[in-house]
Scaffold this active site. Structure first.
Site, PDB file in Angstrom:
ATOM      1  CD  GLN A 143      -1.395  -0.400   3.679  1.00  0.00           C
ATOM      2  OE1 GLN A 143      -2.378   0.123   3.629  1.00  0.00           O
ATOM      3  NE2 GLN A 143      -0.715  -0.471   4.717  1.00  0.00           N
TER       4      GLN A 143
ATOM      5  CG  LEU B 161       0.021   4.327   5.442  1.00  0.00           C
ATOM      6  CD1 LEU B 161       0.160   5.244   5.635  1.00  0.00           C
ATOM      7  CD2 LEU B 161      -0.818   3.271   6.321  1.00  0.00           C
ATOM      8  CG  ASN B 162       3.062   0.048   4.548  1.00  0.00           C
ATOM      9  OD1 ASN B 162       2.045  -0.940   3.994  1.00  0.00           O
ATOM     10  ND2 ASN B 162       3.277   0.151   5.900  1.00  0.00           N
TER      11      ASN B 162
ATOM     12  CE1 TYR C 120      -4.514   3.649  11.940  1.00  0.00           C
ATOM     13  CE2 TYR C 120      -6.275   3.072  13.470  1.00  0.00           C
ATOM     14  CZ  TYR C 120      -5.485   2.974  12.563  1.00  0.00           C
ATOM     15  OH  TYR C 120      -5.508   1.526  12.001  1.00  0.00           O
ATOM     16  CD  GLN C 121      -2.860  13.052  19.186  1.00  0.00           C
ATOM     17  OE1 GLN C 121      -3.738  12.858  19.778  1.00  0.00           O
ATOM     18  NE2 GLN C 121      -2.514  14.123  19.321  1.00  0.00           N
TER      19      GLN C 121
ATOM     20  CG  HIS D  37      -8.953   4.172  11.811  1.00  0.00           C
ATOM     21  ND1 HIS D  37      -8.925   2.725  11.457  1.00  0.00           N
ATOM     22  CD2 HIS D  37      -8.189   4.696  11.008  1.00  0.00           C
ATOM     23  CE1 HIS D  37      -8.193   2.556  10.574  1.00  0.00           C
ATOM     24  NE2 HIS D  37      -7.752   3.682  10.236  1.00  0.00           N
TER      25      HIS D  37
ATOM     26  CG  HIS E  18     -14.832   1.508  17.772  1.00  0.00           C
ATOM     27  ND1 HIS E  18     -14.301   0.615  18.567  1.00  0.00           N
ATOM     28  CD2 HIS E  18     -13.838   1.404  16.665  1.00  0.00           C
ATOM     29  CE1 HIS E  18     -13.337  -0.030  18.225  1.00  0.00           C
ATOM     30  NE2 HIS E  18     -13.086   0.249  16.767  1.00  0.00           N
TER      31      HIS E  18
ATOM     32  CG  ASP F 272     -12.864   1.026  24.204  1.00  0.00           C
ATOM     33  OD1 ASP F 272     -13.187   0.127  23.413  1.00  0.00           O
ATOM     34  OD2 ASP F 272     -13.005   2.424  23.892  1.00  0.00           O
TER      35      ASP F 272
ATOM     36  CG  HIS G 188     -17.776   0.188  22.410  1.00  0.00           C
ATOM     37  ND1 HIS G 188     -18.272  -0.275  21.400  1.00  0.00           N
ATOM     38  CD2 HIS G 188     -16.646   0.651  22.421  1.00  0.00           C
ATOM     39  CE1 HIS G 188     -17.314  -0.060  20.469  1.00  0.00           C
ATOM     40  NE2 HIS G 188     -16.361   0.336  20.993  1.00  0.00           N
TER      41      HIS G 188
ATOM     42  CD  GLU H 239      -2.619 -18.883  50.496  1.00  0.00           C
ATOM     43  OE1 GLU H 239      -3.015 -19.374  51.610  1.00  0.00           O
ATOM     44  OE2 GLU H 239      -2.452 -19.644  49.654  1.00  0.00           O
TER      45      GLU H 239
END
Lengths: 756, 756
Positions: free
Chosen positions: A156, A158-159, A285-286, A438, A440, A458, A489, A689
């Site tokens: 991709q 991206l890489n 992702y940040q 990304h 939810h 989460d 969630h 214990e």
């Protein structure tokens, strides 16, 4: 004696000089305001910076140690020889891993050449680049076809972009080591076409607001800065000129490719960051996007200081680092909001970059030095030098994380994330917007932590990043069928359907709104938010608090979820606890066989492990996790169904973790309110214990009032004391004056809530 | 100047004295061979020992710190006041916890009085003892009726005995502080009747060989030593005179009360310890029994040196400490053989006692000092002083745990436990005898560890010790229905029935036998054992090895289980792995609903999560746990069924952990052999998101020969190299010479096995 005396004096003088030097010299960006165009290195390392570093080598432990480790790493790579295989694999496969490794190695070799002034590193980098040049000029598209934007070295774009972000730094470092002919060869056959491939050839990847594009922009921009190619720099900053994409097309993750036509690095700063520095996809992702944001910004700062990139949008890039650090638990692990892999933390190299840059280009916050100490490495550049010197001079102070509210949206008007903190307890309240592709479907959800351990979790993402055996290391289908769904969630699911019907188009047009956030009273930290449209005709409001009260061992959580609808519905309200069930105050049955709880929207992944009915006004449940006790007390009535569920149904490849929840279900009801307290208490040691304080301190939780304007909950402890928590559901400003009569008693207070 | 000089000289002299004192003085048992009868303290602390301690206070950091912590603890208790509530609760309940706490507090207060010579501690202990005297003289049996031997302060005599073991030490410490009248009062109304209650009144508890009785014996003996009461001392050493119990009665746990009439402390040393120091119930109960064994032995050594207790049975008490330390993983956690709670470790206070006593009364093994350093506390007595001085003088050396074979049985002839170790890998091979009432039906089972993390687990017990909410903190019924059953362990279950038909009577009359143990070659550690009678007509032999081979990243496990029967059976062979499934080389189906695998013998607790068939000669399965990769390769054929199972069926109170296994099933077959390799390899970091060496190094595992005399397995790696492992199934002595032809190739070697 005379001789001795004079030696002593010399030493004294020398000493004074050293002291005065180290006292007066605060490390600043040595190139501030100086244009470095045409001088190399000028991107991350600078000509003057290298001089400073060389001068201080051997006296700055963290820097010296990092340098030593990098040198050992690269020497070992050089000994192994250069490999640039013909690309063929997905993430985790050999060719993928090798090219990913090469980009890091190249960048580090370049840096070593500059700092150590040892040509072997320059030669190694040059040789490898030349091998890439030789391969790239005839390289077709990567053979794997799964991506919406295929790269050449990787499957991709991206890489490929990752690669260029690192390799442009290497090129800058050895720029002057190369002959003009060699530079022309590399630029003509490798760098320019490489930059074109990830931009012009793949606008669906490049021309949008998304973390992918940020990498693309930075890659094009950084090589542009090194090559001093204004066209590339402009393409990086503003996007591909005069190009408009179809606003309705979607990417692999279901996100819109380019809804409103914005593109380029500046738009990528503008859009996803709120004024508080919250990044709309969430901390995981940040962290991923952080590196290109900051490293390109650093390059721009050095080469194009007139852009004042670190002041752009009121300094949001540096603010975002502070926001990100605050989005981590006590161990430094990021809260896995939206798609987030658990365990990712501020020990990640991207955060070394972030912390060092924030310290150097920001206000030299001494708290950052403590994190840098924990990271135990620094960038091998001007900012890393500044941090290493700061640590050496004993300037480090603790980095305190307090309760914080982070708005979401470009203008901070699309909800947000509130983090409530008190002693070892942390509550992460998510009332943010969709969070791009990304995101939810978990409006008004929360998770709870104690000292870095999850209490109510989460789930995070369903993916084993870079583990090839698990779907090539990519997102698993359970990410959509489970992890993104509302029922995964700690929030309300109506009629077994996810928020916004699980549709990105609807989700991205809506968001919750902050009702109030109050952290002024150190014992009572509260946040409240509202949302409409998760289900047409249904409004939800959740108020969460962490309260430190003398009758409780530890701060406890109070959780009030109010649901108002125009029709009767079924509401499901799960608590994803971790650990072992201790006991309940209700009877339940355990089925002989485990069946899925439903057929879709995530329900197909839940086994039903137990079914009960509340027979008291309060349903109580306690559990044990990692040597700590927890109790949930929730206001209930005889109609409430209580389920024990476990994740794992319809998961034929064991992609999901077999973890549990306790779930309340209310059927055929219009308006309702879920009120719960979660206590952390006591401890258990398998070595001694001994079980300490293993029981709840709450005798009764009671709703004494619930109107459109106010909700009042009384909390009675086993010691017999009663406290009242009243939250204002409508007018909740800090200054608002409230007078209220409950059971013939008058309550008067100023502000959003009352607790006494 | 003269004055100064003389001061300097004095200081120098003093310094030399100090040095000479600390150099010459090796701490020995100061009372060696001296009878301390009639002098107090004489039990754990001694008159001379106290003098030595007082002389060195302030110069021995570990001792000083322990003392300080104890002083702070007891000062806080004194400030709270004395509470001796009327007994009413089970374990974990208030009165239980309080009396348990009081016994510790009394013992510590006594010690503080001796060491600090501060009467406030003596007075506090006296006052509390007098309250006990006042209560005890009219105290009925404890109201809870669950125990086979009810105590008075606690619900079971066992806890009463714990109390007296500690409190006799306190009494000894303040003996001389009390008037004769006070002593008479305590002895007549409290100590003597207390000792009688746990012995004469409860012979079913006292008069047997069992860890319970050891506590009883020590309690009676220790108070006897302090009171100088020969009758009590004799009762402790030899049991209740002239008493015989019904040999067929059983206790709460299903153990025989007194099968062969043996009783008393000496019999309790004689019977459960093998000559190697292995305790037949396993390490968890050895840890529990350790304290009374050692503390009473210390008392006997001090007061009755003529008994030479530490030399009894060739010094087995001290040997047993070494055995116990070797029965722990890399973190110091004991292997949970038989009934064992996970997490119990050598950080437990009983092990502080064990390590200090072993050092002082043994051979001053410098490795023990390293464990003592980790424990970071010492006994406040002569032995703790010796350890503290040893540490202070820098004598500590690493405690290396090597492969070790520990025989079981009073004469070492009832099987044993072999621990194979190589680098970070540990394999615990259990071929021990039944292990008394706490034994599990798991002959020839094993568990595997990497660096203290479980790779293939032993489930341990089903109990939440001292957590009242879970069955009063006592054994849960799932301990019998699940944890003890064969199918709960990594060994063969025939026809869905546990070994010895799950019957204690049969189990305790049988045991496996060692075939061989070989640790001479540091790269190849092997053990082999055989068992008959687990099922009538079926013989099993298992050979396990940890092999370090240059073609593998880490040492790998080879596992050969040979089953020979006189009739066709079904054999189930599970591997209880921990972590997340990565992939398999076989197809399997995942059922829509989860059903129990069977109806009894533990099968009722297993859900069937997947069913497959092997379609290759090797079945492969890999998983990920705590950032490390693992692969199982097992020789299979098309008839092998493969199951994924998960614990948790028919567990209505969530008493069991929801953990998984992969299980091989062979049906309708007489003789069979299960051959598997388990590899640990690579690593995964969620911070760097890099997966290193995530795949198995084994290309093929092949059985090239299997006869009555030999089994030969070839291991071919992905690099293409092939090694052959041949084990001798019959004549396997170290000296045995073997010549064998396989596929026309001749193999010649000397010893139990061959690997090349």
């Amino acid at each position: 004696m005379k001789l001795k005396n004079s030696i002593s004096k010399s030493i004294l003088l020398l000493l004074l000089m050293v002291i005065s030097v180290s006292c007066n010299k605060t490390i600043q960006n040595t190139n501030n305001g100086i244009k470095n165009e045409g001088i190399h290195p000028n991107l991350i390392l600078t000509f003057q910076g290298v001089k400073n570093i060389r001068a201080q080598l051997g006296t700055i432990p963290v820097f010296d140690n990092t340098l030593k480790a990098v040198q050992e790493e690269i020497d070992a790579e050089i000994a192994l020889g250069i490999e640039t295989p013909i690309p063929k694999d997905y993430s985790g496969g050999y060719t993928h891993v090798r090219h990913k490794r090469n980009m890091i190695v190249l960048q580090k070799a370049g840096v070593l050449y500059q700092i150590l002034n040892d040509e072997k590193y320059a030669k190694y980098a040059k040789d490898m680049l030349m091998q890439y040049e030789e391969m790239y000029k005839t390289l077709p598209l990567h053979p794997k076809t799964r991506s919406y934007a295929r790269g050449k070295l990787f499957w991709q774009c991206l890489n490929d972009s990752n690669w260029l972000v690192y390799v442009s730094q290497a090129y800058d470092c050895i720029y002057n080591y190369l002959s003009e002919e060699e530079r022309n060869k590399l630029e003509t056959n490798l760098f320019k076409p490489f930059a074109d491939h990830i931009s012009i050839d793949n606008p669906q990847f490049y021309q949008r607001v998304h973390n992918h594009s940020t990498w693309g922009n930075a890659a094009v921009g950084m090589i542009g800065l090194v090559m001093n190619d204004q066209e590339l720099i402009d393409r990086a900053l503003y996007g591909i000129k005069d190009l408009k994409l179809d606003a309705k097309e979607k990417d692999d993750d279901g996100g819109f490719l380019n809804k409103d036509g914005k593109a380029g690095f500046l738009a990528n700063i503008e859009e996803p960051f709120s004024p508080d520095g919250y990044y709309n996809e969430g901390p995981y992702y940040q962290r991923y996007a952080m590196y290109p944001f900051l490293v390109f910004a650093e390059g721009l700062h050095n080469v194009k200081p007139e852009l004042k990139i670190f002041e752009y949008k009121k300094g949001v890039l540096l603010k975002s680092i502070n926001a990100l650090l605050n989005l981590s638990d006590a161990d430094g692990d990021f809260f896995p909001l939206n798609d987030g892999q658990k365990g990712m933390s501020y020990y990640n190299d991207a955060l070394v970059t972030a912390v060092d840059i924030s310290y150097h280009f920001g206000k030299q916050d001494a708290g950052l030095l403590t994190i840098a100490e924990k990271q135990n490495k620094v960038l091998l550049d001007d900012s890393g030098l500044a941090v290493a010197v700061g640590i050496k001079n004993g300037k480090a102070e603790p980095f305190y994380k307090k309760s914080i509210n982070l708005s979401d949206g470009p203008e901070g008007k699309q909800g947000g994330v509130a983090i409530l903190r008190n002693q070892d307890m942390e509550l992460v309240f998510k009332y943010a917007s969709q969070g791009s592709s990304h995101g939810h479907y978990d409006k008004l959800s929360y998770s709870v932590y104690e000292k870095g351990d999850e209490v109510l979790q989460d789930y995070g993402l369903a993916r084993f990043v870079n583990i090839e055996q698990k779907g090539g290391g990519n997102y698993l289908k359970e990410n959509k069928t489970w992890a993104k769904q509302t029922i995964a969630h700690n929030t309300v699911t109506q009629n077994e359907t996810s928020h916004y019907n699980g549709k990105y188009e609807i989700g991205s047009q809506n968001h919750p709104d902050l009702h109030y956030f109050s952290s002024a009273n150190k014992n009572v930290q509260v946040s409240s938010a509202k949302v409409s449209n998760t289900y047409p005709g249904t409004d939800m409001q959740r108020t969460v608090a962490i309260i430190k009260d003398e009758d409780f061992e530890k701060p406890y959580v109070l959780d009030i979820m109010k649901v108002v609808s125009n029709k009767a519905n079924q509401y499901d309200f799960p608590y994803y606890f971790l650990g072992q069930v201790l006991n309940t105050n209700f009877e339940y049955t355990h089925p002989k066989t485990l069946k899925p709880l439903g057929t879709k929207n995530g329900y197909q992944h839940l086994y039903l492990e137990g079914t009960g009915k509340s027979n008291k006004d309060n349903t109580k449940f306690s559990w044990l996790n990692k040597g700590k006790f927890y109790s949930l007390t929730t206001i209930s009535d005889a109609k409430d169904e209580i389920f024990f569920t476990r994740i794992g149904a319809n998961d034929p490849e064991f992609n999901l973790r077999r973890e549990a929840a306790i779930m309340l279900r209310r059927k055929n009801i219009k308006n309702t309110i879920f009120v719960s307290a979660i206590e952390a208490h006591g401890s258990y040691s398998p070595v001694s214990e001994s079980a300490v304080n293993s029981k709840s301190s709450i005798k009764e939780l009671k709703m004494v009032l619930d109107t459109a304007d106010y909700t009042a909950i009384s909390i009675t402890t086993i010691k017999g004391t009663t406290k009242l928590f009243i939250t204002a559901n409508t007018n909740a400003s800090k200054e608002a004056k409230h007078t209220l009569k409950i059971n013939n008693k008058r309550y008067t207070w100023v502000g959003s809530y009352d607790y006494k």
